[in-house]
Design a protein around this motif. Structure first.
Motif, PDB file in Angstrom:
ATOM      1  N   HIS A 116      -5.420  29.687  23.792  1.00  0.00           N
ATOM      2  CA  HIS A 116      -4.075  30.214  23.526  1.00  0.00           C
ATOM      3  C   HIS A 116      -4.054  31.749  23.452  1.00  0.00           C
ATOM      4  N   HIS A 120      -2.085  34.894  25.476  1.00  0.00           N
ATOM      5  CA  HIS A 120      -1.348  36.033  24.907  1.00  0.00           C
ATOM      6  C   HIS A 120      -1.879  37.355  25.454  1.00  0.00           C
ATOM      7  N   SER A 141      -0.133  37.541  16.029  1.00  0.00           N
ATOM      8  CA  SER A 141       0.731  36.358  16.090  1.00  0.00           C
ATOM      9  C   SER A 141       0.884  35.787  14.689  1.00  0.00           C
ATOM     10  N   GLY A 142       1.461  34.584  14.614  1.00  0.00           N
ATOM     11  CA  GLY A 142       1.647  33.955  13.310  1.00  0.00           C
ATOM     12  C   GLY A 142       0.331  33.519  12.682  1.00  0.00           C
ATOM     13  N   GLY A 143      -0.662  33.221  13.515  1.00  0.00           N
ATOM     14  CA  GLY A 143      -1.928  32.721  12.996  1.00  0.00           C
ATOM     15  C   GLY A 143      -3.096  33.677  13.156  1.00  0.00           C
ATOM     16  N   GLY A 168       1.713  38.186  11.300  1.00  0.00           N
ATOM     17  CA  GLY A 168       2.921  37.361  11.380  1.00  0.00           C
ATOM     18  C   GLY A 168       3.161  36.608  10.083  1.00  0.00           C
ATOM     19  N   ASP A 172       6.303  36.563   7.702  1.00  0.00           N
ATOM     20  CA  ASP A 172       6.971  35.299   7.367  1.00  0.00           C
ATOM     21  C   ASP A 172       7.012  35.046   5.861  1.00  0.00           C
ATOM     22  N   GLY A 185       9.893  36.575  10.421  1.00  0.00           N
ATOM     23  CA  GLY A 185       9.587  37.859  11.074  1.00  0.00           C
ATOM     24  C   GLY A 185      10.812  38.549  11.651  1.00  0.00           C
ATOM     25  N   GLY A 275       3.524  37.158  18.911  1.00  0.00           N
ATOM     26  CA  GLY A 275       4.902  37.226  18.431  1.00  0.00           C
ATOM     27  C   GLY A 275       5.288  38.529  17.748  1.00  0.00           C
ATOM     28  N   VAL A 276       4.400  39.086  16.908  1.00  0.00           N
ATOM     29  CA  VAL A 276       4.740  40.308  16.176  1.00  0.00           C
ATOM     30  C   VAL A 276       4.884  41.493  17.147  1.00  0.00           C
ATOM     31  N   ASN A 279       8.220  43.103  17.680  1.00  0.00           N
ATOM     32  CA  ASN A 279       8.841  43.932  16.639  1.00  0.00           C
ATOM     33  C   ASN A 279       9.147  45.343  17.166  1.00  0.00           C
ATOM     34  N   THR A 306       6.354  35.765  22.367  1.00  0.00           N
ATOM     35  CA  THR A 306       6.067  34.573  21.561  1.00  0.00           C
ATOM     36  C   THR A 306       5.530  33.475  22.493  1.00  0.00           C
ATOM     37  N   ASP A 307       5.164  32.334  21.907  1.00  0.00           N
ATOM     38  CA  ASP A 307       4.478  31.295  22.691  1.00  0.00           C
ATOM     39  C   ASP A 307       5.304  30.835  23.892  1.00  0.00           C
TER      40      ASP A 307
HETATM   41  O1  KG4 Z   1       2.660  34.296  19.001  1.00  0.00           O
HETATM   42  P1  KG4 Z   1       3.636  33.529  18.191  1.00  0.00           P
HETATM   43  O2  KG4 Z   1       4.914  33.099  18.846  1.00  0.00           O
HETATM   44  O3  KG4 Z   1       3.004  32.203  17.635  1.00  0.00           O
HETATM   45  C1  KG4 Z   1       1.697  32.090  17.221  1.00  0.00           C
HETATM   46  O4  KG4 Z   1       0.829  31.903  18.100  1.00  0.00           O
HETATM   47  O5  KG4 Z   1       1.510  32.211  15.988  1.00  0.00           O
HETATM   48  O6  KG4 Z   1       3.941  34.398  16.889  1.00  0.00           O
HETATM   49  C2  KG4 Z   1       4.843  33.980  15.912  1.00  0.00           C
HETATM   50  C3  KG4 Z   1       4.905  35.044  14.822  1.00  0.00           C
HETATM   51  C4  KG4 Z   1       5.694  34.595  13.602  1.00  0.00           C
HETATM   52  O7  KG4 Z   1       4.957  34.944  12.456  1.00  0.00           O
HETATM   53  C5  KG4 Z   1       6.989  35.409  13.700  1.00  0.00           C
HETATM   54  O8  KG4 Z   1       7.601  35.670  12.459  1.00  0.00           O
HETATM   55  C6  KG4 Z   1       6.476  36.678  14.335  1.00  0.00           C
HETATM   56  O9  KG4 Z   1       5.556  36.236  15.315  1.00  0.00           O
HETATM   57  N1  KG4 Z   1       7.557  37.464  14.971  1.00  0.00           N
HETATM   58  C7  KG4 Z   1       7.953  38.670  14.535  1.00  0.00           C
HETATM   59  C8  KG4 Z   1       9.011  39.079  15.381  1.00  0.00           C
HETATM   60  N2  KG4 Z   1       9.223  38.088  16.308  1.00  0.00           N
HETATM   61  C9  KG4 Z   1       8.313  37.106  16.039  1.00  0.00           C
HETATM   62  N3  KG4 Z   1       7.509  39.435  13.525  1.00  0.00           N
HETATM   63  C10 KG4 Z   1       8.103  40.613  13.336  1.00  0.00           C
HETATM   64  N4  KG4 Z   1       9.135  41.073  14.080  1.00  0.00           N
HETATM   65  C11 KG4 Z   1       9.612  40.345  15.121  1.00  0.00           C
HETATM   66  N5  KG4 Z   1      10.629  40.819  15.859  1.00  0.00           N
END
Ligand code: KG4
Ligand code: ZN
Length: 348
Positions: A116, A120, A141-143, A168, A172, A185, A275-276, A279, A306-307
């Motif tokens: 994964h 990214h 990312s979130g993880g 992330g 969150d 986020g 995902g982050v 921002n 994001t994913d």
């Molecule tokens: O990469 P992703 O879609 O999923 C994972 O593989 O984890 O990342 C998701 C993370 C979440 O924690 C979400 O809150 C964060 O990315 N995120 C953001 C923004 N858009 C998504 N954090 C801060 N600002 C944003 N605009």
């Protein structure tokens, strides 16, 4: 012409995409489709793995039909089937792996299991201004929160990573503290626009040290303590100030470490993915940091931060072009890897 179908089902988004390449030409995205489960998980304040798996089952076939229809292709036109093999939720991964491997077997085509995070970090290669190797990748990312030295496809060296929460997660969990729901986020970033980033003094963990590791758990606790101190009387402006201060602390740490990684490696190209990476404040500060250093920063398009399935098909295509993509398993067997270090997914 080679058509690669990509299937992503590692967490709470079902993604399907078709990527196409000719010989050694850069792969390009034909079309992709996404279903986010955010609405389904919102009531629970986080992802419920069993519900996630069941929903991937419901969504995958209609999304695949949609993608093939829009690409004016049939299943017979698919040359390679790729899927996220890990890391992620075991049950959710199994849905994508099961469908991809069944499809590949029925079509007599290879199935490629993709990491994964490799998806990214290669995702900016689908953007208009793709990077060149080598580059430093900041994966947020979130993880995961990681800095990698990327010398080529499959050549990934871990420079630093979080010792506790991911960036992330810090977004969150702070958003949850501020009553902004899940996933917080984007909501925290929106509220932060109305606030003063200097209003609250929050910690910037590990920023002063020389290492490239991150830590966000202490910051999350500091935000929680601040929120508790403010009590029920806190007005919207105060909460916006706390959101802005939280975002500034996270972004300061990410910028500081990314800059140090560029310094340490002597590389002038930075890729930001996950995902982050969507921002806006992070992007503005990164743009300023790299221009000061006369370096470059590359992002995936906002819709591919994001994913999504596109990054999975892309990673499979880039591996295939370099002869790095063994077909998954042998015969009818397949597996997933819920825990899987990217450095272990390198050259094989
Ligand atoms: O990469 P992703 O879609 O999923 C994972 O593989 O984890 O990342 C998701 C993370 C979440 O924690 C979400 O809150 C964060 O990315 N995120 C953001 C923004 N858009 C998504 N954090 C801060 N600002 C944003 N605009
Ligand atoms: Zn992800």
């Amino acid at each position: 012409m080679v058509n690669v179908l990509g299937i992503e089902s590692s967490c709470d988004e079902t993604g399907v995409a078709l990527v196409r390449f000719e010989r050694d030409e850069p792969p390009r995205l034909v079309t992709h489709a996404l279903h986010s489960q955010v609405d389904m998980h919102r009531d629970f304040g986080g992802v419920v793995p069993e519900l996630a798996s069941r929903d991937h089952i419901r969504r995958l076939i209609p999304l695949t039909r949609d993608v093939l229809g829009r690409a004016q292709c049939t299943l017979g036109d698919v040359d390679i089937v790729s899927f996220t093999r890990g890391p992620g939720l075991a049950g959710a991964l199994l849905v994508g792996a099961g469908m991809a491997c069944a499809l590949a077997t029925a079509l007599g085509r290879p199935a490629i299991g993709v990491h994964h995070l490799e998806g990214h970090l290669l995702s900016p290669f689908l953007a208009d201004d793709p990077p060149a190797f080598p580059f430093v990748a900041l994966l947020v990312s979130g993880g995961h929160t990681q800095l990698m030295r990327v010398s080529d496809v499959g050549r990934y060296e871990l420079l630093g990573e979080t010792v506790d929460d991911a960036a992330g997660e810090a977004f969150d969990k702070s958003a949850m503290t501020l009553g902004l729901g899940y996933p917080g986020g984007p909501a925290l970033a929106l509220l932060a626009e109305e606030g003063d980033p200097k209003a609250f003094a929050l910690p910037r963990p590990l920023l002063r040290g020389n290492g490239l590791d991150f830590s966000f758990a202490g910051l999350k606790t500091a935000v929680w303590l601040q929120r508790r101190r403010l009590g029920d009387a806190a007005d919207r402006q105060t909460l916006a100030d706390l959101a802005a201060s939280t975002q500034a602390a996270i972004v300061d740490v990410l910028i500081g470490k990314a800059e140090r990684a560029l310094e340490f490696t002597g590389i002038q190209r930075l890729v930001v993915a996950g995902g982050v990476g969507a921002n806006v404040s992070l992007r503005q500060r990164l743009d300023a940091m790299v221009s000061k250093r006369q370096a470059r920063v590359h992002y995936p398009g906002l819709d591919l931060c994001t994913d999504n399935g596109a990054m999975i098909a892309l990673a499979a295509a880039m591996r295939w072009q370099r002869g790095l993509a063994p077909a998954q398993g042998s015969g009818l067997a397949f597996d997933v890897r819920p825990r899987w270090a990217l450095a272990d997914a390198g050259l094989s």
